[in-house]
Design an enzyme around this catalytic site. Sequence first.
Site, PDB file in Angstrom:
ATOM      1  N   TYR A 166      10.596   1.109  -0.087  1.00 10.52           N
ATOM      2  CA  TYR A 166      10.005   2.261  -0.790  1.00 10.52           C
ATOM      3  C   TYR A 166      10.493   2.289  -2.239  1.00 10.52           C
ATOM      4  O   TYR A 166       9.703   2.405  -3.175  1.00 10.52           O
ATOM      5  CB  TYR A 166      10.382   3.553  -0.059  1.00 10.52           C
ATOM      6  N   GLY A 191      -1.237  16.111   0.215  1.00  8.56           N
ATOM      7  CA  GLY A 191       0.144  16.008   0.702  1.00  8.56           C
ATOM      8  C   GLY A 191       0.960  17.224   0.300  1.00  8.56           C
ATOM      9  O   GLY A 191       0.439  18.193  -0.260  1.00  8.56           O
ATOM     10  N   ASN A 197      -6.148   9.930   1.517  1.00 10.26           N
ATOM     11  CA  ASN A 197      -6.608   9.256   2.747  1.00 10.26           C
ATOM     12  C   ASN A 197      -6.118   9.982   3.999  1.00 10.26           C
ATOM     13  O   ASN A 197      -6.329   9.504   5.112  1.00 10.26           O
ATOM     14  CB  ASN A 197      -6.196   7.779   2.760  1.00 10.26           C
TER      15      ASN A 197
END
Length: 294
Positions: A151, A10, A32
């Site tokens: 979140y 990321g 992933n």
Amino acid sequence: MHVLITGGAGFIGSHLVDHHLARGDRVHVVDNLSTGSRDNLAQHLDSAEFRFTHADIVTWPELPEAVGWADRIYHMAAVVGVFRVLEQPIGVMATNIAGCERLLRAVDHCGWKPEVLVASSSEVYGPRLDARLAEDMDLIIQPEAPPRWNYAISKLADEAFALSYARVKGIPVTVVRLFNTVGPRQTGRYGMVVPRFVGQAVAGQPLTVFGDGEQSRAFTDVRDTVVMLDELAAKANTEGLIVNVGGDHELSINALASRVIERAGSSSTIERLPYEQAYGQEYVDIPQVLRTSA
Ligand code: UDP
């Protein structure tokens, strides 16, 4: 040093990879590729000091071995980005909480104590208007919390797990509340205002300011962020603590839009979109993020 980075493909994770490989460390990434990308790691894929595993942290069978190999672990893997959070309110809770707990359990069972850094977020402060967001302040969860706060709730659960593993099991874990971070490789696909504005300015399209644009944020260059994360993970006196990581220069989104247009030498205009139109549903924005304490 052996460094395991979950979510290392990321945006912030891949900069941690650059940082540690440049220092001569060995790095293992598990990701992933849900929001991360192999392209973010392209320059390292052939390196003998680097290993990439395409797997989900929640189910990856080799997690215990990878944890046992590591001297340091950065837990960055999470469902992130406002657009994704709104689209997948259940997935955010399930992945973020289960992934963190599974990682910490693996650390507890690995037979020794690698340094662990767990990524949380300034989102946990919610819509507060305090001039200074301090780690020890009370937090507000709104009743009937709209999906946007899932979140923050998932990150609060991760914080509670991390601090409990630190207290009960003696794991040297530090929690970092990351404020808005920007820099190369950040994608605007899932929210993230700076790459969106830059892309719009370069393409000569209107910059889409959501709401009245008076909400503000403090942005930090990711290359500064990774240095802070490295130092925090290395310091013994941050174990079992929560630490804000971010800049202290606040900018309104209107001012950001004007600055991006100016820097890009663009002829783009600014277009204001109501939140409901921008996010496709009722939305509660964070009005401002002022001074952090780190
Ligand atoms: N924002 C905007 N236009 C965009 C994307 C975001 O005006 O195209 C606004 C968004 O509503 C928020 C701020 O910019 O007020 C920062 O948004 P981002 O998703 O980058 O971060 P966060 O809201 O999680 O701090």
